[in-house]
Design a protein around this motif. Structure first.
Motif, PDB file in Angstrom:
ATOM      1  N   LEU A 148      14.553  55.867   5.147  1.00 36.59           N
ATOM      2  CA  LEU A 148      15.716  55.036   5.458  1.00 36.59           C
ATOM      3  C   LEU A 148      16.398  54.645   4.159  1.00 36.59           C
ATOM      4  O   LEU A 148      15.731  54.282   3.183  1.00 36.59           O
ATOM      5  N   VAL A 149      17.721  54.702   4.149  1.00 37.00           N
ATOM      6  CA  VAL A 149      18.494  54.203   3.018  1.00 37.00           C
ATOM      7  C   VAL A 149      19.173  52.926   3.498  1.00 37.00           C
ATOM      8  O   VAL A 149      19.697  52.862   4.607  1.00 37.00           O
ATOM      9  N   THR A 150      19.122  51.885   2.658  1.00 38.05           N
ATOM     10  CA  THR A 150      19.648  50.582   3.051  1.00 38.05           C
ATOM     11  C   THR A 150      20.505  49.984   1.951  1.00 38.05           C
ATOM     12  O   THR A 150      20.326  50.292   0.763  1.00 38.05           O
ATOM     13  N   ASP A 151      21.412  49.125   2.377  1.00 40.50           N
ATOM     14  CA  ASP A 151      22.175  48.325   1.426  1.00 40.50           C
ATOM     15  C   ASP A 151      21.890  46.843   1.657  1.00 40.50           C
ATOM     16  O   ASP A 151      22.599  45.981   1.175  1.00 40.50           O
ATOM     17  N   GLY A 152      20.859  46.563   2.425  1.00 39.06           N
ATOM     18  CA  GLY A 152      20.493  45.187   2.740  1.00 39.06           C
ATOM     19  C   GLY A 152      21.100  44.697   4.030  1.00 39.06           C
ATOM     20  O   GLY A 152      20.592  43.784   4.656  1.00 39.06           O
ATOM     21  N   GLY A 153      22.195  45.304   4.465  1.00 38.67           N
ATOM     22  CA  GLY A 153      22.846  44.899   5.701  1.00 38.67           C
ATOM     23  C   GLY A 153      22.538  45.835   6.850  1.00 38.67           C
ATOM     24  O   GLY A 153      22.502  45.424   8.004  1.00 38.67           O
ATOM     25  N   ALA A 154      22.320  47.096   6.535  1.00 42.23           N
ATOM     26  CA  ALA A 154      22.019  48.101   7.565  1.00 42.23           C
ATOM     27  C   ALA A 154      21.184  49.207   6.935  1.00 42.23           C
ATOM     28  O   ALA A 154      21.179  49.378   5.717  1.00 42.23           O
ATOM     29  N   SER A 155      20.471  49.928   7.778  1.00 45.65           N
ATOM     30  CA  SER A 155      19.662  51.063   7.326  1.00 45.65           C
ATOM     31  C   SER A 155      20.061  52.297   8.108  1.00 45.65           C
ATOM     32  O   SER A 155      20.338  52.220   9.307  1.00 45.65           O
ATOM     33  N   ARG A 209      30.207  56.276   1.355  1.00 44.27           N
ATOM     34  CA  ARG A 209      30.041  55.222   2.355  1.00 44.27           C
ATOM     35  C   ARG A 209      28.694  54.540   2.126  1.00 44.27           C
ATOM     36  O   ARG A 209      27.711  55.186   1.785  1.00 44.27           O
ATOM     37  N   SER A 210      28.668  53.252   2.368  1.00 43.55           N
ATOM     38  CA  SER A 210      27.408  52.512   2.326  1.00 43.55           C
ATOM     39  C   SER A 210      26.756  52.621   3.703  1.00 43.55           C
ATOM     40  O   SER A 210      27.432  52.937   4.688  1.00 43.55           O
ATOM     41  N   PRO A 211      25.457  52.355   3.815  1.00 37.19           N
ATOM     42  CA  PRO A 211      24.817  52.379   5.143  1.00 37.19           C
ATOM     43  C   PRO A 211      25.501  51.452   6.149  1.00 37.19           C
ATOM     44  O   PRO A 211      25.637  51.808   7.323  1.00 37.19           O
ATOM     45  N   SER A 212      25.960  50.279   5.712  1.00 38.20           N
ATOM     46  CA  SER A 212      26.654  49.358   6.625  1.00 38.20           C
ATOM     47  C   SER A 212      27.934  49.981   7.167  1.00 38.20           C
ATOM     48  O   SER A 212      28.252  49.831   8.348  1.00 38.20           O
ATOM     49  N   GLN A 213      28.668  50.680   6.318  1.00 37.55           N
ATOM     50  CA  GLN A 213      29.901  51.326   6.755  1.00 37.55           C
ATOM     51  C   GLN A 213      29.605  52.456   7.738  1.00 37.55           C
ATOM     52  O   GLN A 213      30.354  52.660   8.691  1.00 37.55           O
ATOM     53  N   VAL A 214      28.523  53.193   7.510  1.00 37.19           N
ATOM     54  CA  VAL A 214      28.158  54.297   8.398  1.00 37.19           C
ATOM     55  C   VAL A 214      27.770  53.771   9.778  1.00 37.19           C
ATOM     56  O   VAL A 214      28.179  54.319  10.804  1.00 37.19           O
ATOM     57  N   VAL A 215      27.003  52.680   9.811  1.00 34.36           N
ATOM     58  CA  VAL A 215      26.580  52.100  11.092  1.00 34.36           C
ATOM     59  C   VAL A 215      27.774  51.493  11.820  1.00 34.36           C
ATOM     60  O   VAL A 215      27.911  51.639  13.034  1.00 34.36           O
ATOM     61  N   VAL A 267      27.633  52.389  -5.156  1.00 38.09           N
ATOM     62  CA  VAL A 267      26.370  51.861  -4.637  1.00 38.09           C
ATOM     63  C   VAL A 267      26.214  50.403  -5.056  1.00 38.09           C
ATOM     64  O   VAL A 267      25.845  49.547  -4.248  1.00 38.09           O
ATOM     65  N   ILE A 268      26.496  50.099  -6.314  1.00 38.09           N
ATOM     66  CA  ILE A 268      26.399  48.717  -6.805  1.00 38.09           C
ATOM     67  C   ILE A 268      27.333  47.814  -6.006  1.00 38.09           C
ATOM     68  O   ILE A 268      26.948  46.726  -5.575  1.00 38.09           O
ATOM     69  N   ASP A 269      28.583  48.267  -5.775  1.00 42.39           N
ATOM     70  CA  ASP A 269      29.544  47.465  -5.016  1.00 42.39           C
ATOM     71  C   ASP A 269      29.055  47.212  -3.594  1.00 42.39           C
ATOM     72  O   ASP A 269      29.184  46.106  -3.069  1.00 42.39           O
ATOM     73  N   ALA A 270      28.462  48.243  -2.970  1.00 38.32           N
ATOM     74  CA  ALA A 270      27.951  48.085  -1.602  1.00 38.32           C
ATOM     75  C   ALA A 270      26.781  47.110  -1.574  1.00 38.32           C
ATOM     76  O   ALA A 270      26.678  46.268  -0.677  1.00 38.32           O
ATOM     77  N   LEU A 271      25.889  47.199  -2.554  1.00 35.44           N
ATOM     78  CA  LEU A 271      24.746  46.287  -2.607  1.00 35.44           C
ATOM     79  C   LEU A 271      25.196  44.859  -2.912  1.00 35.44           C
ATOM     80  O   LEU A 271      24.654  43.901  -2.360  1.00 35.44           O
ATOM     81  N   LYS A 272      26.189  44.698  -3.785  1.00 33.83           N
ATOM     82  CA  LYS A 272      26.728  43.363  -4.078  1.00 33.83           C
ATOM     83  C   LYS A 272      27.362  42.748  -2.838  1.00 33.83           C
ATOM     84  O   LYS A 272      27.221  41.558  -2.579  1.00 33.83           O
ATOM     85  N   ALA A 273      28.073  43.570  -2.063  1.00 37.98           N
ATOM     86  CA  ALA A 273      28.734  43.073  -0.848  1.00 37.98           C
ATOM     87  C   ALA A 273      27.717  42.545   0.154  1.00 37.98           C
ATOM     88  O   ALA A 273      28.015  41.631   0.913  1.00 37.98           O
ATOM     89  N   GLN A 274      26.509  43.108   0.141  1.00 39.43           N
ATOM     90  CA  GLN A 274      25.462  42.654   1.058  1.00 39.43           C
ATOM     91  C   GLN A 274      24.590  41.561   0.435  1.00 39.43           C
ATOM     92  O   GLN A 274      23.662  41.076   1.060  1.00 39.43           O
ATOM     93  N   GLY A 275      24.868  41.210  -0.826  1.00 35.63           N
ATOM     94  CA  GLY A 275      24.104  40.163  -1.491  1.00 35.63           C
ATOM     95  C   GLY A 275      22.717  40.608  -1.953  1.00 35.63           C
ATOM     96  O   GLY A 275      21.851  39.778  -2.227  1.00 35.63           O
TER      97      GLY A 275
END
Length: 149
Positions: A79-86, A41-47, A134-142
């Motif tokens: 904190l771990v982030t994907d740019g959309g959430a931490s 899960r990406s941080p955005s998905q967890v939040v 991780v790359i896919d999650a970061l790409k999704a957040q730009g």
């Protein structure tokens, strides 16, 4: 009963027994693997949709700049982030040598009361070694830019 009907009955019994054996073996394999499957899960998905406290999963992203705090003993918070959430992470153990802020990481653990309690942390020093999830999650957040383009 004739010989043909006995053979037919025996054949049906063998097929039924094979089907039951297949179902039991599939159930046993699934039961044995239940703890070995860790969903990513990406941080955005967890939040957005927090998993239950008993579910073990992997989270990945970048260690947020300025968030790394070393506590008493071996406990580390960041904190771990994907740019959309931490997501706040707590880890009690020795971090990998390549672990640093603004670098990729993947952790395995559980999300309990708004904190990801990691049992394992893997560090990635370069995007070329970052897991595809991780790359896919970061790409999704730009946030991610392909270094090969």
């Amino acid at each position: 009963m004739s010989l043909k009907s006995l053979k037919k009955q025996r054949r049906i019994q063998v097929i039924a027994l094979a089907a039951v054996a297949l179902a039991v073996s599939t159930a046993l394999i699934g039961y044995a693997m239940r703890d070995g499957i860790n969903f990513f899960r990406s941080p955005s998905q967890v939040v957005e949709l927090p998993p239950g406290p008993h579910e073990t999963f992997r989270i990945g992203g970048l260690v947020q700049s300025g968030s790394l705090v070393r506590g008493d003993g071996h406990e580390i918070r960041f904190l771990v982030t994907d740019g959309g959430a931490s997501v706040p992470v707590v880890f009690a153990g020795v971090l990998p040598d390549l672990f640093a802020e603004n670098q990729g990481m993947v952790g395995t653990g559980r999300y309990i009361e708004g904190v990801f309690r990691a049992s394992e942390i893997l560090a990635k020093h370069d995007e070329t070694y970052m897991p595809k999830e991780v790359i896919d999650a970061l790409k999704a957040q730009g946030v991610y830019e392909d270094p090969n383009s």
